[in-house]
Design a protein around this motif. Structure first.
Motif, PDB file in Angstrom:
ATOM      1  N   GLU A 493       0.889  -0.962   0.254  1.00 30.50           N
ATOM      2  CA  GLU A 493       0.013   0.406  -0.010  1.00 30.50           C
ATOM      3  C   GLU A 493       0.506   1.445   0.182  1.00 30.50           C
ATOM      4  O   GLU A 493       1.626   1.089   0.401  1.00 30.50           O
ATOM      5  CB  GLU A 493      -1.078  -0.067   1.241  1.00 30.50           C
ATOM      6  CG  GLU A 493      -2.282   1.363   1.029  1.00 30.50           C
ATOM      7  CD  GLU A 493      -2.278   1.461   3.123  1.00 30.50           C
ATOM      8  OE1 GLU A 493      -2.891   1.977   2.987  1.00 30.50           O
ATOM      9  OE2 GLU A 493      -3.276   0.414   3.097  1.00 30.50           O
ATOM     10  N   ILE A 494       0.889   2.214  -0.620  1.00 31.69           N
ATOM     11  CA  ILE A 494       1.416   3.635  -1.178  1.00 31.69           C
ATOM     12  C   ILE A 494       0.425   4.770  -0.920  1.00 31.69           C
ATOM     13  O   ILE A 494      -0.776   4.628  -1.559  1.00 31.69           O
ATOM     14  CB  ILE A 494       2.272   3.662  -2.590  1.00 31.69           C
ATOM     15  CG1 ILE A 494       2.602   2.635  -2.719  1.00 31.69           C
ATOM     16  CG2 ILE A 494       3.069   4.792  -2.135  1.00 31.69           C
ATOM     17  CD1 ILE A 494       3.102   2.050  -4.659  1.00 31.69           C
ATOM     18  N   PRO A 495       0.818   5.583  -0.250  1.00 27.81           N
ATOM     19  CA  PRO A 495       0.230   6.489  -0.038  1.00 27.81           C
ATOM     20  C   PRO A 495      -0.179   8.127  -1.378  1.00 27.81           C
ATOM     21  O   PRO A 495       0.731   7.589  -1.760  1.00 27.81           O
ATOM     22  CB  PRO A 495       1.199   7.379   1.440  1.00 27.81           C
ATOM     23  CG  PRO A 495       2.074   6.874   1.559  1.00 27.81           C
ATOM     24  CD  PRO A 495       2.212   5.854   0.927  1.00 27.81           C
ATOM     25  N   GLY A 496      -1.269   7.749  -1.903  1.00 29.97           N
ATOM     26  CA  GLY A 496      -0.888   8.681  -2.491  1.00 29.97           C
ATOM     27  C   GLY A 496      -0.111  10.094  -3.482  1.00 29.97           C
ATOM     28  O   GLY A 496       0.468   9.688  -4.383  1.00 29.97           O
ATOM     29  N   ALA A 497       0.030  10.613  -2.497  1.00 31.88           N
ATOM     30  CA  ALA A 497       1.350  11.407  -1.857  1.00 31.88           C
ATOM     31  C   ALA A 497       2.760  10.968  -2.641  1.00 31.88           C
ATOM     32  O   ALA A 497       3.215  11.180  -3.000  1.00 31.88           O
ATOM     33  CB  ALA A 497       1.401  12.827  -1.031  1.00 31.88           C
ATOM     34  N   LEU A 498       2.614   9.577  -1.944  1.00 31.69           N
ATOM     35  CA  LEU A 498       4.290   9.670  -2.203  1.00 31.69           C
ATOM     36  C   LEU A 498       4.496   8.108  -3.849  1.00 31.69           C
ATOM     37  O   LEU A 498       5.263   7.717  -3.971  1.00 31.69           O
ATOM     38  CB  LEU A 498       4.534   8.300  -1.545  1.00 31.69           C
ATOM     39  CG  LEU A 498       4.771   9.154  -0.123  1.00 31.69           C
ATOM     40  CD1 LEU A 498       4.968   8.554   1.160  1.00 31.69           C
ATOM     41  CD2 LEU A 498       6.043  10.191  -0.245  1.00 31.69           C
ATOM     42  N   GLU A 502       7.347   3.815 -10.949  1.00 31.48           N
ATOM     43  CA  GLU A 502       7.948   2.917 -10.663  1.00 31.48           C
ATOM     44  C   GLU A 502       8.218   1.928  -8.891  1.00 31.48           C
ATOM     45  O   GLU A 502       8.121   0.501  -9.050  1.00 31.48           O
ATOM     46  CB  GLU A 502       9.476   3.507 -10.149  1.00 31.48           C
ATOM     47  CG  GLU A 502      10.151   4.644 -11.106  1.00 31.48           C
ATOM     48  CD  GLU A 502       9.417   5.744 -12.380  1.00 31.48           C
ATOM     49  OE1 GLU A 502       8.688   6.279 -10.937  1.00 31.48           O
ATOM     50  OE2 GLU A 502       9.636   6.037 -13.251  1.00 31.48           O
ATOM     51  N   ASN A 503       7.840   2.325  -7.813  1.00 30.39           N
ATOM     52  CA  ASN A 503       7.616   1.459  -7.073  1.00 30.39           C
ATOM     53  C   ASN A 503       6.182   0.916  -6.678  1.00 30.39           C
ATOM     54  O   ASN A 503       6.144   0.203  -6.029  1.00 30.39           O
ATOM     55  CB  ASN A 503       7.258   3.192  -5.247  1.00 30.39           C
ATOM     56  CG  ASN A 503       5.992   3.759  -5.735  1.00 30.39           C
ATOM     57  OD1 ASN A 503       5.346   3.871  -6.422  1.00 30.39           O
ATOM     58  ND2 ASN A 503       6.908   5.039  -5.137  1.00 30.39           N
ATOM     59  N   ILE A 504       4.981   1.328  -7.866  1.00 33.21           N
ATOM     60  CA  ILE A 504       4.026   0.389  -7.756  1.00 33.21           C
ATOM     61  C   ILE A 504       4.113  -0.105  -8.959  1.00 33.21           C
ATOM     62  O   ILE A 504       4.122  -2.088  -8.701  1.00 33.21           O
ATOM     63  CB  ILE A 504       2.879   1.256  -9.263  1.00 33.21           C
ATOM     64  CG1 ILE A 504       2.060   2.796  -8.060  1.00 33.21           C
ATOM     65  CG2 ILE A 504       1.925  -0.040  -9.621  1.00 33.21           C
ATOM     66  CD1 ILE A 504       0.829   3.375  -8.698  1.00 33.21           C
ATOM     67  N   MET A 505       4.943  -0.386 -10.326  1.00 33.36           N
ATOM     68  CA  MET A 505       5.391  -1.583 -10.485  1.00 33.36           C
ATOM     69  C   MET A 505       6.281  -2.286  -9.780  1.00 33.36           C
ATOM     70  O   MET A 505       6.260  -3.969 -10.349  1.00 33.36           O
ATOM     71  CB  MET A 505       5.998  -0.766 -12.282  1.00 33.36           C
ATOM     72  CG  MET A 505       5.857  -0.603 -12.674  1.00 33.36           C
ATOM     73  SD  MET A 505       4.496  -1.334 -13.732  1.00 33.36           S
ATOM     74  CE  MET A 505       4.893  -2.767 -13.913  1.00 33.36           C
TER      75      MET A 505
END
Length: 513
Positions: A493-498, A502-505
């Motif tokens: 899970e990633i905060p939208g602002a961060l 690249e980190n999604i992939m």
């Protein structure tokens, strides 16, 4: 901007276009679909046709392919005037089309799909000549450099491979003009690369390709020229390599689109509307848990086959769960069907709007009320036509649905306007929790901006929204949080602002050990 293919220079010197359309007009009852449209295609050229949904792209292509007859204007094929009265006439003129929705028979082999209705025969026509059929298909696959057995049943192939069979089928008619309508809608990046390799091969052989897409990055990669239609009229033809993306967008929508970055609210103190605990469904959904708070948009990202749609369908009750539980506003729900989910305040907009989102044989008015017909019934028996008509009219105006009227059959609307009707249906139901599965697939950039604003407005009203999208820029633009799946598991899970591509992939490829 990526340089356009170099083969155009030779194409541009050709004195006689493969296709030359002038002053094309076409009307339907209550709608003027095309007026004074022109378009030309040179040998060895990839010519993109762009415009918002309802701009007339599909109508123009159907006229070229012989599905519709023009009302006005002139069509020249290799310099000769032609009246293309049927798809067969178009095929005889060397015009082939690969539709967005593939038209193959899954139970037949690749070879039989390619030559169906015109198979070589033997023994005086009594038997099909299977050897010649397979040899003919193999020649086409060799031309396209495809490693594919002609005897393989189409139903066993991926969507990308089925599309290659459609291209081979079009080429089997010795097509010099190939129309491709949203060819990458269901493909991943690797499959798109394979398709573009084939397009470049055909272009180098002198085939002219009409390429319809809403994806600007694809146009930059593959097109030589771009023609823009708006509201059924010709706007301009520009070189792809030297025209900024913003200019093309402005020509499509008639205005500059503001690029807004959403203001990400702090929803940590808002009530939890939905909690899904340890959801399981076969290998596609493995022990996934998530929470949704009022007022937030959660992006659900991952590669094709990651299990995103399967998770949404399991929560919505469209597919049976193997395990797990669902709570709405803290109360456990026994959701075994979509009806149970809707009663609990959950709505789901399927990625396949035509099969699961709309009643295609019904009009805009009826489709708008489908999710909550009970509110339009008086005395438990009589349908309140006036109330339903007013509601549908309000939704058409609110969502800017382009339709001659609420009695228009939804089958006749453009893809973007069909999607808006699906959204209208769930807004009428007034669900607090909404799953949007590929909400802008096949929708032009102007309609996308409208749907983005709509989703943000719904979140601002306190609804909880999940957006499943294969387009990472869309996920990044909309999401307050991003959840990422890989092979049926929630990997992060990633905060939208961060969040970044690249980190999604990285999380989308984080396979289990």
């Amino acid at each position: 901007m990526t340089a356009a293919p170099t083969a155009t220079s030779a194409a541009e010197t050709s004195a006689v276009p493969l296709l030359d359309l002038r002053g094309i007009g076409k009307s339907f009852p209550g709608v003027r679909a095309l007026h004074e449209v022109k378009f030309s295609l040179q040998p060895g050229e990839v010519h993109a046709l762009m415009g918002e949904n309802g701009a007339g792209k599909s109508t123009l292509m159907k006229i070229i392919a012989g599905v519709y007859r023009k009302d006005e204007g002139e069509i020249r094929v290799s310099g000769q005037p032609q009246d293309i009265g049927s798809p067969t006439a178009a095929q005889q003129l060397g015009i082939g089309i690969v539709h967005q929705e593939l038209n193959l028979m899954n139970h037949l082999s690749c070879a039989h799909n390619i030559f169906i209705g015109r198979e070589p025969r033997k023994l005086g026509g009594l038997l099909l000549d299977e050897e010649r059929i397979n040899q003919g298909a193999q020649k086409l696959f060799d031309r396209l450099r495809l490693r594919l057995d002609p005897r393989t049943r189409v139903g066993e192939l991926s969507v990308a491979r089925q599309q290659m069979v459609e291209i081979a089928k079009a080429l089997s008619f010795e097509s010099r003009v190939l129309i491709m309508d949203e060819p990458t809608a269901a493909l991943n990046n690797a499959e798109i690369d394979d398709l573009f390799t084939i397009i470049r091969q055909l272009r180098d052989e002198g085939v002219g390709i009409v390429y319809i897409s809403h994806k600007m990055d694809e146009i930059q990669r593959i097109a030589d020229r771009v023609t823009i239609l708006r509201d059924g009229q010709y706007i301009d033809t520009v070189p792809a390599a030297s025209t900024p993306m913003e200019r093309i967008i402005a020509l499509m929508v008639g205005r500059e689109l503001a690029q807004t970055t959403p203001d990400i609210p702090d929803t940590s103190g808002q009530p939890v509307l939905l909690e899904a605990r340890n959801i399981r469904r076969g290998r596609m959904v493995q022990d996934v848990s998530l929470t949704l708070r009022a007022g937030e948009i959660v992006g659900l990202a991952g590669l094709m086959g990651a299990g995103r749609t399967e998770l949404a369908r399991a929560i919505f009750g469209a597919d049976a769960r193997d395990g797990g539980e669902i709570l709405v506003r803290g109360v456990k729900q026994n959701i075994r069907s979509p009806q149970d989910a809707v009663r609990a305040g959950i709505g789901y907009l399927s990625e396949d709007r035509k099969h699961f989102g709309l009643a295609l044989g019904m009009d805009v008015q009826a489709n708008t009320g489908l999710a909550d017909m009970a509110q339009f019934v008086r005395g438990g028996f009589w349908l309140d036509e006036g109330k339903l008509a007013k509601t549908a009219t309000d939704m058409v105006q609110r969502l800017r649905i382009k339709t001659p009227g609420i009695q228009q059959n939804v089958r006749l609307l453009s893809g973007g306007n069909q999607q808006k009707v699906v959204i209208a249906k769930w807004l009428v139901r007034d669900c607090d929790i909404l799953f949007f599965d590929e909400p802008t697939r096949g929708i032009d950039i102007g309609a996308k901006a409208e749907i983005y604003r709509l989703l943000q407005d719904l979140a601002a009203q306190g609804r909880a929204i999940v957006v499943i999208s294969s387009e990472l820029p869309e996920v990044l633009r909309l999401s307050h949080r991003v959840l990422v799946m890989c092979e049926g598991r929630l990997t992060g899970e990633i905060p939208g602002a961060l969040a970044t591509q690249e980190n999604i992939m990285r999380l989308a490829t984080l396979r289990a050990a």
